[in-house]
Design a protein around this motif. Structure first.
Motif, PDB file in Angstrom:
ATOM      1  N   PRO A 164     -68.646 -43.805  -5.180  1.00  0.00           N
ATOM      2  CA  PRO A 164     -69.931 -44.446  -5.515  1.00  0.00           C
ATOM      3  C   PRO A 164     -71.061 -43.452  -5.731  1.00  0.00           C
ATOM      4  CG  PRO A 164     -69.499 -44.623  -3.162  1.00  0.00           C
ATOM      5  CD  PRO A 164     -68.259 -44.045  -3.772  1.00  0.00           C
ATOM      6  N   ILE A 165     -70.883 -42.220  -5.293  1.00  0.00           N
ATOM      7  CA  ILE A 165     -71.932 -41.205  -5.474  1.00  0.00           C
ATOM      8  C   ILE A 165     -71.735 -40.458  -6.782  1.00  0.00           C
ATOM      9  CG2 ILE A 165     -73.079 -39.202  -4.469  1.00  0.00           C
ATOM     10  CD1 ILE A 165     -73.334 -41.818  -2.844  1.00  0.00           C
ATOM     11  N   THR A 166     -70.494 -39.997  -7.034  1.00  0.00           N
ATOM     12  CA  THR A 166     -70.224 -39.176  -8.223  1.00  0.00           C
ATOM     13  C   THR A 166     -69.681 -39.984  -9.393  1.00  0.00           C
ATOM     14  OG1 THR A 166     -67.941 -38.696  -7.584  1.00  0.00           O
ATOM     15  CG2 THR A 166     -69.668 -37.264  -6.685  1.00  0.00           C
ATOM     16  N   GLN A 167     -69.233 -41.225  -9.124  1.00  0.00           N
ATOM     17  CA  GLN A 167     -68.596 -42.088 -10.129  1.00  0.00           C
ATOM     18  C   GLN A 167     -67.271 -41.518 -10.635  1.00  0.00           C
ATOM     19  OE1 GLN A 167     -69.824 -45.190 -10.623  1.00  0.00           O
ATOM     20  NE2 GLN A 167     -71.261 -44.530  -9.054  1.00  0.00           N
ATOM     21  N   GLN A 168     -66.726 -40.538  -9.934  1.00  0.00           N
ATOM     22  CA  GLN A 168     -65.424 -39.987 -10.280  1.00  0.00           C
ATOM     23  C   GLN A 168     -64.309 -40.780  -9.596  1.00  0.00           C
ATOM     24  OE1 GLN A 168     -65.761 -35.935  -8.850  1.00  0.00           O
ATOM     25  NE2 GLN A 168     -66.476 -35.183 -10.827  1.00  0.00           N
ATOM     26  N   VAL A 169     -63.127 -40.787 -10.237  1.00  0.00           N
ATOM     27  CA  VAL A 169     -61.955 -41.385  -9.601  1.00  0.00           C
ATOM     28  C   VAL A 169     -61.438 -40.420  -8.542  1.00  0.00           C
ATOM     29  CG1 VAL A 169     -59.591 -42.179  -9.929  1.00  0.00           C
ATOM     30  CG2 VAL A 169     -61.332 -42.706 -11.649  1.00  0.00           C
ATOM     31  N   ARG A 170     -61.334 -40.892  -7.321  1.00  0.00           N
ATOM     32  CA  ARG A 170     -60.796 -40.089  -6.220  1.00  0.00           C
ATOM     33  C   ARG A 170     -59.377 -40.566  -5.928  1.00  0.00           C
ATOM     34  NH1 ARG A 170     -64.129 -35.680  -5.169  1.00  0.00           N
ATOM     35  NH2 ARG A 170     -66.261 -36.324  -4.673  1.00  0.00           N
ATOM     36  N   HIS A 171     -58.425 -39.654  -5.911  1.00  0.00           N
ATOM     37  CA  HIS A 171     -57.036 -40.008  -5.636  1.00  0.00           C
ATOM     38  C   HIS A 171     -56.448 -38.938  -4.714  1.00  0.00           C
ATOM     39  CE1 HIS A 171     -52.786 -41.156  -7.311  1.00  0.00           C
ATOM     40  NE2 HIS A 171     -52.934 -41.430  -6.027  1.00  0.00           N
ATOM     41  N   PHE A 172     -56.155 -39.339  -3.484  1.00  0.00           N
ATOM     42  CA  PHE A 172     -55.622 -38.410  -2.493  1.00  0.00           C
ATOM     43  C   PHE A 172     -54.211 -38.840  -2.106  1.00  0.00           C
ATOM     44  CE2 PHE A 172     -60.253 -38.664  -1.848  1.00  0.00           C
ATOM     45  CZ  PHE A 172     -60.593 -37.355  -2.173  1.00  0.00           C
ATOM     46  N   ARG A 173     -53.349 -37.866  -1.930  1.00  0.00           N
ATOM     47  CA  ARG A 173     -51.945 -38.122  -1.594  1.00  0.00           C
ATOM     48  C   ARG A 173     -51.509 -37.094  -0.559  1.00  0.00           C
ATOM     49  NH1 ARG A 173     -47.545 -40.556  -4.351  1.00  0.00           N
ATOM     50  NH2 ARG A 173     -45.519 -39.613  -3.839  1.00  0.00           N
ATOM     51  N   CYS A 174     -50.909 -37.544   0.537  1.00  0.00           N
ATOM     52  CA  CYS A 174     -50.472 -36.596   1.563  1.00  0.00           C
ATOM     53  C   CYS A 174     -49.074 -36.074   1.230  1.00  0.00           C
ATOM     54  CB  CYS A 174     -50.516 -37.221   2.955  1.00  0.00           C
ATOM     55  SG  CYS A 174     -49.281 -38.467   3.282  1.00  0.00           S
ATOM     56  N   GLN A 175     -48.786 -34.868   1.672  1.00  0.00           N
ATOM     57  CA  GLN A 175     -47.514 -34.221   1.364  1.00  0.00           C
ATOM     58  C   GLN A 175     -46.378 -34.759   2.225  1.00  0.00           C
ATOM     59  OE1 GLN A 175     -47.186 -32.073  -1.283  1.00  0.00           O
ATOM     60  NE2 GLN A 175     -49.309 -32.755  -1.606  1.00  0.00           N
ATOM     61  N   ASP A 176     -46.706 -35.306   3.365  1.00  0.00           N
ATOM     62  CA  ASP A 176     -45.677 -35.836   4.251  1.00  0.00           C
ATOM     63  C   ASP A 176     -44.973 -37.019   3.578  1.00  0.00           C
ATOM     64  OD1 ASP A 176     -44.136 -35.999   6.492  1.00  0.00           O
ATOM     65  OD2 ASP A 176     -45.601 -37.086   7.695  1.00  0.00           O
ATOM     66  N   ARG A 177     -43.713 -37.224   3.908  1.00  0.00           N
ATOM     67  CA  ARG A 177     -42.978 -38.361   3.372  1.00  0.00           C
ATOM     68  C   ARG A 177     -41.976 -38.833   4.413  1.00  0.00           C
ATOM     69  NH1 ARG A 177     -37.924 -37.325   1.286  1.00  0.00           N
ATOM     70  NH2 ARG A 177     -38.144 -39.084  -0.149  1.00  0.00           N
ATOM     71  N   LEU A 178     -41.596 -40.093   4.310  1.00  0.00           N
ATOM     72  CA  LEU A 178     -40.582 -40.654   5.189  1.00  0.00           C
ATOM     73  C   LEU A 178     -39.214 -40.460   4.549  1.00  0.00           C
ATOM     74  CD1 LEU A 178     -42.290 -44.007   6.261  1.00  0.00           C
ATOM     75  CD2 LEU A 178     -42.400 -41.774   7.382  1.00  0.00           C
TER      76      LEU A 178
END
Length: 298
Positions: free
Chosen positions: A279-293
């Protein structure tokens, strides 16, 4: 004795529930904390108003005021797993939380939680979690750094503009061919007894998840879960509804007796991805953690 480095805060209700003092209210609000403990905290200067004015045993109750206090526990457990910072800018910090680590202080944890760990490491005392994960769930948690820009991020979560993706593993029958199948689960979730455990009941749906199977072995399957709503224990109950309770769940389908954490068998639920428009930068933020099951090998 472990004493919290940072105060917990409590907003007094809009109407007086029939008490005379703040102490009276705290005794009612926290029935498992002995009244003498509250008196000792007040005597030691560990309970105060928002402006720092100390609250004593005879301080009158005031509606809609914030009370700050410092939690204490005996023999606080130390969680032997490391958290990591995934992203940080002037507004947000995104961190990976390991299984068994609380996001914020609660229960027997006062300093051994993700928020306090990150405050110590970064020196950012204003750091505040924008959402929660169950202590036994691993994955991504987003924190606000700047109090001046915190409200728009809170609104994102409040108005369901944050897209989250989880992974979960469950035991399945080797006769089931589940890969590629998708289920939309909607039902009504309400508190059960004890109240920290939830249950599905008849009535208008207040919870909604989309679940699909992405991988399968002879004994287990890996599921991708997308919560549309955010009810307490929603994904755990929705997996149970489908007949595949999440592996190593001590609450569902049967509440197991209270016991110490078994670090060898963590709940197989991971908050894998999170995406939103900043909401501040109007950029799409997409975060993904490296851990996996990982599934058991066939």
């Amino acid at each position: 004795m472990a004493i919290s480095e940072y105060p917990s805060k409590l907003s007094l209700p809009q109407s007086n529930p029939g008490v005379v003092t703040v102490l009276d209210y705290l005794i009612i609000k926290f029935p498992y904390v002995d009244a003498q403990i509250w008196r000792q905290r007040m005597t030691a200067g560990k309970v105060h108003w928002h402006d720092g004015t100390l609250i004593h045993a005879h301080t009158p109750f005031e509606t809609q005021q914030r009370v700050y206090y410092y939690r204490e526990v005996d023999n606080e457990p130390q969680i032997p797993f490391q958290d990591t910072i995934v992203f940080q800018d002037e507004h947000l910090l995104v961190a990976y939380k390991p299984h068994f680590l609380a996001v914020t202080p609660g229960g027997q944890f006062v300093n051994e939680c993700l928020q306090t760990r990150l405050r110590r490491r970064t020196g950012l005392d204003s750091l505040q979690a924008l959402h929660r994960l169950d202590r036994v769930t691993a994955g991504l948690v987003i924190f606000s750094i700047n109090p001046n820009t915190r409200h728009p991020y809170h609104e994102l979560f409040k108005t369901r503009q944050v897209h989250k993706t989880y992974q979960a593993i469950a035991n399945v029958s080797n006769s089931d061919n589940l890969v590629g199948q998708e289920w939309e689960v909607k039902n009504r979730i309400v508190p059960s007894e004890p109240r920290f455990r939830m249950q599905v009941v008849e009535g208008n749906a207040n919870s909604h998840s989309v679940i699909r199977c992405v991988q399968q072995s002879a004994q287990q399957a890996l599921f991708e879960l997308t919560p549309v709503t955010g009810r307490t224990h929603q994904l755990r109950l929705h997996m149970q509804t489908l007949g595949w309770p999440i592996l190593h769940d001590k609450y569902y389908p049967v509440l197991e007796p209270l016991s110490t954490d078994n670090y060898a068998t963590p709940l197989q639920l991971l908050a894998k991805e999170i995406q939103f428009i900043d909401p501040i930068t109007q950029q799409v933020r997409h975060f993904r953690c490296q851990d996996r099951l990982a599934l058991l090998e066939d």
